[in-house]
Design a protein around this motif. Structure first.
Motif, mmCIF file in Angstrom:
data_model
loop_
_atom_site.group_PDB
_atom_site.id
_atom_site.type_symbol
_atom_site.label_atom_id
_atom_site.label_comp_id
_atom_site.label_asym_id
_atom_site.label_seq_id
_atom_site.Cartn_x
_atom_site.Cartn_y
_atom_site.Cartn_z
ATOM 1 N N HIS A 198 0.851 -1.182 0.000
ATOM 2 C CA HIS A 198 0.000 0.000 0.000
ATOM 3 C C HIS A 198 0.893 1.240 0.000
ATOM 4 N N PRO A 199 1.194 1.737 -1.203
ATOM 5 C CA PRO A 199 1.952 2.987 -1.269
ATOM 6 C C PRO A 199 0.997 4.135 -0.938
ATOM 7 N N ASN B 81 9.146 10.118 -1.485
ATOM 8 C CA ASN B 81 9.232 10.348 -0.030
ATOM 9 C C ASN B 81 7.952 9.992 0.720
ATOM 10 N N LYS B 82 7.068 9.251 0.085
ATOM 11 C CA LYS B 82 5.863 8.793 0.767
ATOM 12 C C LYS B 82 6.120 7.424 1.399
ATOM 13 N N THR B 83 5.201 7.029 2.280
ATOM 14 C CA THR B 83 5.356 5.758 2.986
ATOM 15 C C THR B 83 4.679 4.624 2.216
ATOM 16 N N ASN B 84 5.334 3.479 2.191
ATOM 17 C CA ASN B 84 4.774 2.289 1.571
ATOM 18 C C ASN B 84 4.699 1.186 2.623
ATOM 19 N N ILE B 85 3.582 0.476 2.678
ATOM 20 C CA ILE B 85 3.441 -0.632 3.621
ATOM 21 C C ILE B 85 3.465 -1.944 2.850
ATOM 22 N N ASN C 182 11.588 1.564 -4.726
ATOM 23 C CA ASN C 182 12.701 2.512 -4.658
ATOM 24 C C ASN C 182 12.705 3.445 -5.873
ATOM 25 N N ALA C 183 12.349 2.885 -7.023
ATOM 26 C CA ALA C 183 12.280 3.725 -8.225
ATOM 27 C C ALA C 183 11.229 4.820 -8.052
ATOM 28 N N LEU C 184 10.196 4.517 -7.282
ATOM 29 C CA LEU C 184 9.137 5.510 -7.056
ATOM 30 C C LEU C 184 9.503 6.486 -5.946
ATOM 31 N N GLY C 185 10.580 6.186 -5.216
ATOM 32 C CA GLY C 185 10.977 7.069 -4.115
ATOM 33 C C GLY C 185 10.254 6.773 -2.821
ATOM 34 N N LEU C 186 9.626 5.612 -2.722
ATOM 35 C CA LEU C 186 8.862 5.246 -1.518
ATOM 36 C C LEU C 186 9.776 4.735 -0.408
ATOM 37 N N ARG C 187 9.374 4.982 0.844
ATOM 38 C CA ARG C 187 10.058 4.381 1.996
ATOM 39 C C ARG C 187 9.157 3.274 2.510
ATOM 40 N N THR C 188 9.709 2.081 2.598
ATOM 41 C CA THR C 188 8.861 0.927 2.888
ATOM 42 C C THR C 188 8.941 0.498 4.348
ATOM 43 N N ILE C 189 7.792 0.255 4.947
ATOM 44 C CA ILE C 189 7.746 -0.351 6.280
ATOM 45 C C ILE C 189 6.859 -1.598 6.214
ATOM 46 N N HIS D 102 12.197 -1.086 11.178
ATOM 47 C CA HIS D 102 11.676 -1.711 9.956
ATOM 48 C C HIS D 102 11.711 -0.829 8.714
ATOM 49 N N ILE D 103 12.247 0.369 8.829
ATOM 50 C CA ILE D 103 12.252 1.188 7.618
ATOM 51 C C ILE D 103 13.398 0.783 6.699
ATOM 52 N N ILE D 104 13.061 0.622 5.435
ATOM 53 C CA ILE D 104 14.093 0.377 4.437
ATOM 54 C C ILE D 104 14.245 1.646 3.620
#
Lengths: 306, 306
Positions: free
Chosen positions: B116-117, B136-140, B160-167, B294-296
């Motif tokens: 869920h970006p 720079n948005k959050t992705n679950i 990563n290509a979208l610039g999302l930070r994944t948790i 848990h942040i990548i």
């Protein structure tokens, strides 16, 4: 002209900045019950000096009132007593009915212009003030016929210098309309913020998932309680009506949600989508106000705006 | 890699743009039930071509699913059946519990990354897509352990290509949190819009007084009902809980308002002011995500982002 600003927060401070810029104010005196705010306002250059109310009213040509609306009602009668006979007093209160009533029988009523320049941010205090806050925003004058021609003329110089577009309304009509398009938004935002803060006690990191939509919806929950509690009380009747209608809509939505009546949920949301028309209008307004009866365009009225 | 995007709206379209930009997608195929959306997506250059689902799935290395969540649940089992054994499927649904359950026992479950970006605007359709929506948005990611290492690795290249930070989160936890910080905001906004549109029938020109605060609070009421009704239904339990708590807070506020208990209104609003801390955090996130377990971070994971 000598301008006295009572209340050196977001509204009063922003008015001071642009009145000086436009050359309308040649001398700016501030009054604030909060001594720290007064000092900051001088340090920030919003006003030239801070004085006691008595002294600041003596020689003022224009008095701007930008304090909580309950304090306005209390202060206005004695303030009109104190100002010189050529002075013009402008109140900027977000409610208009009780304010107008507080001086309805005052012998110097015609020196007051009861106004509501509709602008603001969720921030407060002198540091929140900035130039341009009122540019292209709407200003309401109530009970125009109770102000003298001289008072209206001077007030229009002030409003034009701020870049406001002025329309006229009766106080009751004004208060009803703002209950729906301003006060209800604030209440909904305050309590949305509260609801999510509450659940945060049990659910850590809940805000890791909050995005820009959430931020937009709860932005107004940052607003000043000292400013808003009196507004809500003064507009109790219309706000209560708006709030009950809002709660009814939420409960109805909840009812169809629990029934899994997707068709009806869809219908409700599609109907709410019509707000797009309104929001596009609000965005347009910042470019050019839609023409409407009673609108006075800036610079048509002896403005000294430069 | 050959990327197939199913659902060419705001989310699917914006992902397509940035996957091409980053070089992750060398060939982009679109699928959309709405033929007009498909044509527009090609015309706008979001995808190279539009194909039927069957054909578009045959050779895809990556399949992005960006359709309403009820359609996802229906489609996912047969979609996993259809893709080749090395393909990675990423769903972008705003609910996660029912989506994960829909393929819980699927033999090819490990080829799915349930994500869920968290990004979006109130606009929809292919024209609403833009580059940078997810930056720079959050992705679950939910049920990470149910995805193969290969699937996770490919999915992280996409995120990563979208610039999302994944948790990472469990589906239930995800759905509960978004009920409060996203779904409730949407419901409150839809019905605030509806309340004011209703009163407009009796009160002409009511929106002449609407300012930026109102616009901010009802912005989400422009959102797509087709997208949101299924989300609300899938998250019925948690959304109902959030909605009832919100209604309770509104009613409590109304009670103190009618009692003219200004002290209590003040207390409620001051407590809601604490949301400032949260909003400052959300704004900060767009610059650098606060560190959290848990942040990548993007670019740590074999990203091909350029």
């Amino acid at each position: 002209m000598k301008v006295t600003v009572i209340g050196l927060g977001l509204i009063g401070g922003s008015i001071a900045i642009d009145l000086r810029k436009a050359g309308v104010a040649t001398e700016l005196t501030g009054v604030d019950l909060n001594a720290e705010h007064g000092q900051k306002a001088v340090a920030l250059g919003l006003v030239d000096k801070v004085e006691t109310e008595d002294k600041a009213l003596q020689n003022a040509d224009i008095v701007i009132l930008a304090i909580p609306v309950n304090a306005m009602c209390q202060l206005l009668p004695s303030l009109l007593d104190a100002v010189k006979s050529t002075a013009v007093v402008i109140d900027t209160g977000s409610t208009k009915n009780l304010i107008c009533r507080s001086v309805a029988n005052h012998p110097k009523r015609e020196q007051l212009v009861a106004a509501h320049p509709i602008a603001g941010t969720e921030n407060s205090g002198p540091e929140a003030a900035f130039s341009g806050l009122f540019r292209n925003k709407t200003n309401i004058i109530c009970e125009k016929e109770r102000s003298s021609d001289h008072s209206l003329e001077v007030a229009m110089r002030v409003f034009n210098a701020l870049g406001l577009r002025t329309i006229f309304m009766e106080p009751e009509e004004h208060d009803k309309h703002v209950a729906y398009v301003s006060h209800l938004s604030h209440v909904s935002s305050f309590l949305l913020g509260q609801t999510v803060l509450d659940i945060e006690k049990d659910e850590k990191n809940i805000f890791a998932l909050a995005g820009s939509g959430f931020a937009s919806t709860v932005r107004l929950a940052k607003s000043s309680p000292e400013m808003w509690a009196p507004i809500f009380e003064q507009n109790l009747e219309y706000l209560s009506q708006a709030l009950l209608e809002y709660i009814m809509h939420l409960q109805r939505f909840h009812y169809y949600l629990m029934k899994r009546d997707i068709k009806e949920l869809n219908r409700i949301m599609s109907s709410a989508n019509e707000i797009r028309r309104v929001l596009d209008g609000i965005e347009l307004k910042t470019k050019s106000q839609q023409s409407e009866t009673h609108i006075i365009e800036p610079n048509n009225n002896g403005s000294t705006k430069n």
